[in-house]
Scaffold this motif. Structure first.
Motif, mmCIF file in Angstrom:
data_model
loop_
_atom_site.group_PDB
_atom_site.id
_atom_site.type_symbol
_atom_site.label_atom_id
_atom_site.label_comp_id
_atom_site.label_asym_id
_atom_site.label_seq_id
_atom_site.Cartn_x
_atom_site.Cartn_y
_atom_site.Cartn_z
ATOM 1 N N MET A 302 0.813 -1.324 0.039
ATOM 2 C CA MET A 302 -0.020 0.067 -0.052
ATOM 3 C C MET A 302 0.849 1.074 -0.024
ATOM 4 S SD MET A 302 -3.219 -0.231 -0.239
ATOM 5 C CE MET A 302 -3.884 1.405 0.524
ATOM 6 N N LEU A 303 2.135 1.241 0.220
ATOM 7 C CA LEU A 303 2.936 2.462 0.444
ATOM 8 C C LEU A 303 2.733 3.000 -0.938
ATOM 9 C CD1 LEU A 303 6.162 1.166 2.157
ATOM 10 C CD2 LEU A 303 4.489 2.836 2.943
ATOM 11 N N THR A 304 2.916 2.561 -2.026
ATOM 12 C CA THR A 304 2.910 3.296 -3.354
ATOM 13 C C THR A 304 1.585 3.661 -3.605
ATOM 14 O OG1 THR A 304 2.893 1.224 -4.792
ATOM 15 C CG2 THR A 304 5.138 2.292 -4.250
ATOM 16 N N ASN A 305 0.626 3.166 -2.878
ATOM 17 C CA ASN A 305 -0.657 3.609 -3.301
ATOM 18 C C ASN A 305 -1.395 4.599 -2.217
ATOM 19 O OD1 ASN A 305 -3.387 3.099 -4.691
ATOM 20 N ND2 ASN A 305 -4.017 1.579 -3.425
ATOM 21 N N THR A 306 -0.766 5.199 -1.453
ATOM 22 C CA THR A 306 -1.011 5.908 -0.332
ATOM 23 C C THR A 306 -0.454 7.509 -0.385
ATOM 24 O OG1 THR A 306 -0.704 4.147 1.279
ATOM 25 C CG2 THR A 306 -0.887 6.422 2.251
ATOM 26 N N GLY A 307 -1.625 8.180 -0.630
ATOM 27 C CA GLY A 307 -1.556 9.851 -0.321
ATOM 28 C C GLY A 307 -1.556 10.354 1.015
ATOM 29 N N VAL A 308 -0.924 11.291 1.290
ATOM 30 C CA VAL A 308 -0.748 11.640 2.718
ATOM 31 C C VAL A 308 -1.005 13.241 2.611
ATOM 32 C CG1 VAL A 308 0.608 12.126 4.925
ATOM 33 C CG2 VAL A 308 0.956 9.806 3.452
ATOM 34 N N GLY A 309 -1.550 13.874 3.526
ATOM 35 C CA GLY A 309 -1.839 15.452 3.690
ATOM 36 C C GLY A 309 -2.263 15.860 4.956
ATOM 37 N N ALA A 310 -2.367 17.046 5.277
ATOM 38 C CA ALA A 310 -2.842 17.683 6.323
ATOM 39 C C ALA A 310 -4.429 17.371 6.265
ATOM 40 C CB ALA A 310 -2.834 19.233 6.352
ATOM 41 N N PHE A 311 -5.268 17.317 7.367
ATOM 42 C CA PHE A 311 -6.678 17.202 7.594
ATOM 43 C C PHE A 311 -7.308 18.400 7.015
ATOM 44 C CE2 PHE A 311 -10.575 16.693 9.905
ATOM 45 C CZ PHE A 311 -10.989 15.418 9.478
ATOM 46 N N VAL A 312 -8.645 18.188 6.465
ATOM 47 C CA VAL A 312 -9.038 19.114 5.840
ATOM 48 C C VAL A 312 -9.499 20.089 6.859
ATOM 49 C CG1 VAL A 312 -10.175 17.784 4.015
ATOM 50 C CG2 VAL A 312 -11.459 17.767 6.268
ATOM 51 N N ASN A 313 -9.756 21.315 6.374
ATOM 52 C CA ASN A 313 -9.880 22.564 7.322
ATOM 53 C C ASN A 313 -11.331 22.840 6.917
ATOM 54 O OD1 ASN A 313 -7.147 23.318 8.118
ATOM 55 N ND2 ASN A 313 -6.818 23.754 5.774
ATOM 56 N N SER A 314 -11.672 23.886 8.222
ATOM 57 C CA SER A 314 -12.973 24.715 7.969
ATOM 58 C C SER A 314 -12.976 25.692 6.831
ATOM 59 C CB SER A 314 -13.363 25.261 9.346
ATOM 60 O OG SER A 314 -14.015 26.398 9.112
ATOM 61 N N GLU A 315 -13.929 26.112 6.179
ATOM 62 C CA GLU A 315 -13.787 27.140 5.406
ATOM 63 C C GLU A 315 -13.292 28.595 5.950
ATOM 64 O OE1 GLU A 315 -15.239 24.189 3.026
ATOM 65 O OE2 GLU A 315 -15.827 24.653 4.920
ATOM 66 N N ASP A 316 -13.506 28.716 7.231
ATOM 67 C CA ASP A 316 -13.388 29.852 7.909
ATOM 68 C C ASP A 316 -12.172 29.845 8.850
ATOM 69 O OD1 ASP A 316 -15.601 30.875 6.911
ATOM 70 O OD2 ASP A 316 -16.850 30.011 8.532
ATOM 71 N N ALA A 317 -11.073 28.742 8.410
ATOM 72 C CA ALA A 317 -9.977 28.237 9.180
ATOM 73 C C ALA A 317 -9.035 29.655 9.126
ATOM 74 C CB ALA A 317 -9.162 27.246 8.866
ATOM 75 N N ASP A 318 -8.758 30.291 8.159
ATOM 76 C CA ASP A 318 -7.939 31.517 8.129
ATOM 77 C C ASP A 318 -6.466 31.026 8.586
ATOM 78 O OD1 ASP A 318 -7.207 34.008 7.495
ATOM 79 O OD2 ASP A 318 -7.728 34.969 9.589
ATOM 80 N N GLY A 319 -6.014 30.003 8.082
ATOM 81 C CA GLY A 319 -4.733 29.525 8.199
ATOM 82 C C GLY A 319 -4.402 28.818 9.373
ATOM 83 N N ARG A 320 -5.343 28.591 10.139
ATOM 84 C CA ARG A 320 -5.266 27.628 11.424
ATOM 85 C C ARG A 320 -5.298 26.180 10.728
ATOM 86 N NH1 ARG A 320 -9.166 31.171 13.276
ATOM 87 N NH2 ARG A 320 -10.874 29.591 12.654
ATOM 88 N N GLY A 321 -4.403 25.459 11.462
ATOM 89 C CA GLY A 321 -4.535 23.934 11.102
ATOM 90 C C GLY A 321 -5.480 23.036 11.775
ATOM 91 N N ALA A 322 -5.478 21.866 11.552
ATOM 92 C CA ALA A 322 -6.685 20.997 12.294
ATOM 93 C C ALA A 322 -6.179 20.004 12.823
ATOM 94 C CB ALA A 322 -7.656 20.580 11.279
ATOM 95 N N THR A 323 -4.857 19.757 13.557
ATOM 96 C CA THR A 323 -4.219 18.746 14.062
ATOM 97 C C THR A 323 -3.833 19.172 15.417
ATOM 98 O OG1 THR A 323 -2.899 16.783 13.850
ATOM 99 C CG2 THR A 323 -2.095 18.944 13.124
ATOM 100 N N THR A 324 -3.719 18.161 16.383
ATOM 101 C CA THR A 324 -3.206 18.476 17.656
ATOM 102 C C THR A 324 -2.016 17.654 17.732
ATOM 103 O OG1 THR A 324 -5.593 18.298 18.459
ATOM 104 C CG2 THR A 324 -3.890 18.172 20.209
ATOM 105 N N LEU A 325 -1.165 18.452 18.267
ATOM 106 C CA LEU A 325 0.352 17.768 18.538
ATOM 107 C C LEU A 325 0.439 16.738 19.797
ATOM 108 C CD1 LEU A 325 2.767 20.284 17.851
ATOM 109 C CD2 LEU A 325 2.303 18.685 16.128
ATOM 110 N N GLY A 326 0.640 15.386 19.235
ATOM 111 C CA GLY A 326 0.773 14.609 20.255
ATOM 112 C C GLY A 326 2.001 14.410 20.621
ATOM 113 N N ASN A 327 2.685 13.965 21.795
ATOM 114 C CA ASN A 327 4.298 13.959 22.255
ATOM 115 C C ASN A 327 4.670 12.778 23.235
ATOM 116 O OD1 ASN A 327 3.793 15.035 25.330
ATOM 117 N ND2 ASN A 327 2.359 16.234 24.066
ATOM 118 N N PHE A 328 5.542 12.901 23.385
ATOM 119 C CA PHE A 328 6.228 11.835 24.439
ATOM 120 C C PHE A 328 7.578 12.540 24.997
ATOM 121 C CE2 PHE A 328 6.330 7.969 26.411
ATOM 122 C CZ PHE A 328 4.796 7.468 26.439
ATOM 123 N N ARG A 329 7.622 12.419 26.373
ATOM 124 C CA ARG A 329 8.392 13.266 26.937
ATOM 125 C C ARG A 329 8.919 12.518 28.243
ATOM 126 N NH1 ARG A 329 3.733 17.013 28.434
ATOM 127 N NH2 ARG A 329 2.911 15.183 27.843
#
Length: 457
Positions: A302-329
């Motif tokens: 599936m690697l060559t059959n997979t597209g990757v991108g940012a999650f879709v935005n609200s029409e009013d997002a005005d540059g704001r992204g739509a993902t939360t940053l997980g982390n490990f510390r």
């Protein structure tokens, strides 16, 4: 902002070769291990022993943890690190029991809110035991999950986008949908699903997104920001902040996916795993960046059959992204008698020679993001990076517009997640769901005295 310059907006995976591991090098940072470790008990040979706990992760991650402990112990003779791997499903129980008995490990991995842990007196401040120049290397996006008002309590290993859009190129092509770029807005996504749905076989669906209250609670915080321009509490944490058109519109979008049959009524796989996508049961899959590791290991075709991108935005997002940053510390226990020794180990691994960290990011197939620019550059220079073009999207397109995980209590997020699920399934209206969530959130505010705990910055 310490993120490399973007090369392009979207990418489709193609001509992907096998990933190779970089060699593990035992480089040292500017803090020499052991030289300041005189605050704990030493044996007759002057060696300070510290306990390090980490959760069970994937095999390659577990091997990296064991290897860096071994290499640190071999690199100097003043500190001995004893590494204990704890099964993920037993972590909370074992840690709580150890803390209650006053026997918590000196240093351990950590993924929850540092605010709650600091308020409970569980974490040791790092400013006086980790060199300030090493703390200063932590990139802007990782600052909120590392420190409170300038006092550091954690050193991050990684950042990890929790909301990434994956798509099946062939399924999109069969429906006449652009498979080179993927949808950018919710309207684009709905239009794509309308074309894809008639081409699907029984048991196939357009998209597999989050679909239950707990998953909505942690995975949609970025989407809440994307739609509303804020998250669930007022800035001073005195009241709920979810009764607006942004939150209502977000809930309505998921209801539309549900009502149109674009998503399964019963999840085909957990949000965090890629089985449904790997088995080609869905055209789009929403998950964290980590899913590419699973696709690469379990569904290599599936690697060559997979597209990757940012999650879709609200029409009013005005540059704001739509993902939360997980982390490990990594954090140091507030009651340890070996704080400096633990800090020297932490500094050597996380804040020292970038080559110590490179194998971690290579072996996890470039699905996680380093928190130091020097490490980002070293990982990007690895020869295997050419076979992982999704790394460019994760680092340069998704991370810069993402927001850190919220620092308010989990119950606040869960109240929002419960509202989203109830609206999606048609159990209640957005107005009624929000009213119920507001009451639940206010209960948390009062119970936890949140205004006194609100971040000053």
């Amino acid at each position: 902002m310490a993120i490399n310059t973007s090369k392009k907006r979207r990418i489709v995976l193609s001509a992907l070769g096998a990933l190779t591991a970089a060699g593990m090098l035992a480089g040292c940072g500017s803090s020499t291990p052991g030289q300041s470790a005189d605050d704990g008990k030493q044996n007759a040979d002057g060696v300070t022993t510290i306990e390090f706990w980490h959760r069970t992760f994937t095999p390659v991650e577990n091997e990296w943890y064991a290897d860096v402990v071994k290499k640190f112990n071999e690199a100097q003779d003043k500190i001995k690190v004893v590494d204990t791997e704890i099964p993920a499903d037993a972590w909370d129980q074992k840690m709580k029991a150890a803390q209650a008995a006053g026997k918590a490990p000196d240093i351990y991995t950590f993924s929850a809110s540092i605010n709650d842990a600091v308020n409970a007196g569980q974490l040791h401040a790092l400013n006086d035991i980790v060199p300030q120049d090493k703390l200063d290397e932590i990139i802007e996006q990782a600052q909120p999950i590392s420190q409170i008002d300038g006092t550091y309590y954690a050193y991050p290993l990684l950042l990890e986008p929790q909301t990434v859009l994956f798509w099946n190129k062939e399924m999109l092509d069969n429906a006449g949908v652009d498979s080179a770029n993927g949808p950018e807005t919710w309207d684009d996504l709905m239009a794509a699903c309308a074309k894809i749905q008639p081409t699907l076989d029984k048991g196939q669906y357009c998209i597999s997104p989050a679909s239950d209250a707990p998953t909505f609670a942690w995975s949609t915080v970025g989407q809440q920001w994307n739609f509303a321009g804020h998250t669930a509490l007022s800035d001073d944490w005195t009241k709920p902040n979810i009764n607006d058109d942004g939150y209502k519109n977000l809930m309505d979008r998921y209801k539309q996916l549900w009502d149109e049959g674009y998503m399964p009524k019963q999840a085909l796989a957990a949000y965090v795993e890629g089985k449904d996508f790997g088995e080609q049961k869905v055209a789009f899959k929403v998950s964290g960046s980590w899913m590419m590791s699973e696709i690469g290991s379990d569904y290599p075709d599936m690697l060559t059959n997979t597209g990757v991108g940012a999650f879709v935005n609200s029409e009013d997002a005005d540059g704001r992204g739509a993902t939360t940053l997980g982390n490990f510390r990594w954090v140091i226990d507030a009651k340890t008698q070996n704080a400096q020794a633990a800090a020297d180990f932490m500094t050597w691994v996380l804040a020292g020679d970038p080559e110590v960290l490179v194998p971690f990011f290579v072996e996890t197939q470039f699905t996680k993001v380093p928190v130091r620019t020097a490490v980002q550059d070293a990982v990007a220079d690895d020869e295997a990076a050419a076979d992982a073009p999704w790394s460019d999207i994760v680092v340069n397109e998704i991370i810069p517009t993402s927001i850190p995980e919220p620092t308010y209590p989990w119950d606040v997020s869960l109240a929002v997640g419960t509202a989203m699920e109830s609206v999606m399934k048609g159990a209640t209206s957005p107005d009624a769901a929000i009213a119920t969530a507001e009451k639940a959130i206010q209960t948390v505010i009062d119970r936890e005295n949140l205004p006194d705990k609100a971040p000053k910055n």
